[in-house]
Design a protein around this motif. Sequence first.
Motif, PDB file in Angstrom:
ATOM      1  N   MET A  19       1.225  -0.850  -0.713  1.00  0.00           N
ATOM      2  CA  MET A  19       0.037   0.099   0.212  1.00  0.00           C
ATOM      3  C   MET A  19       1.338   1.727   0.100  1.00  0.00           C
ATOM      4  N   THR A  20       0.579   2.493  -0.902  1.00  0.00           N
ATOM      5  CA  THR A  20       1.060   3.932  -0.412  1.00  0.00           C
ATOM      6  C   THR A  20       0.822   4.566   0.544  1.00  0.00           C
ATOM      7  N   ASP A  52       0.314  -4.538  -7.669  1.00  0.00           N
ATOM      8  CA  ASP A  52       1.719  -5.011  -8.457  1.00  0.00           C
ATOM      9  C   ASP A  52       1.735  -6.549  -8.724  1.00  0.00           C
ATOM     10  N   TRP A  63      -1.462  -0.865  -3.437  1.00  0.00           N
ATOM     11  CA  TRP A  63      -0.387  -1.273  -5.073  1.00  0.00           C
ATOM     12  C   TRP A  63      -1.763  -2.861  -4.984  1.00  0.00           C
ATOM     13  N   GLU A  72      -4.831   2.673  -7.343  1.00  0.00           N
ATOM     14  CA  GLU A  72      -4.425   3.659  -7.551  1.00  0.00           C
ATOM     15  C   GLU A  72      -4.910   4.523  -8.616  1.00  0.00           C
ATOM     16  N   ARG A 119       3.879   1.796 -14.255  1.00  0.00           N
ATOM     17  CA  ARG A 119       4.733   0.627 -12.957  1.00  0.00           C
ATOM     18  C   ARG A 119       4.413  -0.381 -13.535  1.00  0.00           C
ATOM     19  N   ALA A 131      -1.107   6.119 -12.771  1.00  0.00           N
ATOM     20  CA  ALA A 131       0.659   5.563 -12.028  1.00  0.00           C
ATOM     21  C   ALA A 131       0.188   3.189 -12.213  1.00  0.00           C
ATOM     22  N   ILE A 132      -0.822   3.567 -12.719  1.00  0.00           N
ATOM     23  CA  ILE A 132      -0.812   1.565 -12.644  1.00  0.00           C
ATOM     24  C   ILE A 132      -0.422   1.207 -13.933  1.00  0.00           C
ATOM     25  N   THR A 185      -4.970   3.259   0.047  1.00  0.00           N
ATOM     26  CA  THR A 185      -4.433   3.020  -1.723  1.00  0.00           C
ATOM     27  C   THR A 185      -3.615   2.165  -1.552  1.00  0.00           C
TER      28      THR A 185
END
Length: 253
Positions: free
Chosen positions: A1-2, A10, A8, A48, A56, A52-53, A6
């Motif tokens: 998580m950021t 990945d 992530w 996100e 990355r 941004a997604i 929020t």
Amino acid sequence: MTDASTMWVDDVLADLDRTGPVPLYFQVSSALEAAIRSGRIPAGARLENEIAIGQRLGLSRPTVRRAIQELVDKGLLVRRRGIGTQVVQGQVTRQVELTSLYEDLKNAQHEPGTRVLTHETRPAEAGVAEHLSIPVGTDIVYLRRQRLTDGIAVALLENYLPPEFGDITTEQLETRGLYQILRARGVTIRIANQKIGARRAHGDESELLGIDKGGPVLTMERVAFDASGRAVEFGHHCYRPDMYSFETTLVAK
């Protein structure tokens, strides 16, 4: 998580097949859906933004946008202005029965929340007086509430009550459903006249529901009567159509 809210994605999207025949948007959508339904991405989590997604994970913005839209259409994600894309537990489907939204959310394993926007006594205008069968100008209780499910606004509720309910408190309204409160006071609601429709949002409805300005909303108008046939509540409500639907069973005569 950021951060605390929020997430992530990945790991969820780590196994994308970039050379196979299955479109990438479908792989992204399917992987996110599986993670949401399994609880790996929990209700209330915020994803996100699409840029941004994509940056990355090496995906184009149109690919990510289409994948996200697939889940919005299924009622698993919701886009909220000023907040972003957030996970919900699915669209609320409400049986057309004599129940309150608060009770329906509880029964569907959602966590209802309430913001009381207005709670006051005011003279009854002609339309309200007619519905409640009282003289025009009679003091009535006016309520306007924002109903949330799992932290996301799903409805705006306006209710008009006879003056004997003037001692209902804001605290009660924030923690219980209106019909629960009435039943606790000995009111037995036996029958209601109800009308379901749709229109464009107006006033502050778009902002409070987190939808586009002037976007469509579902509407429901109801007059409820107690066991003696007296009108005890008149309400007109509006709902987010992407998070809410009515369901009924039809029987041939």
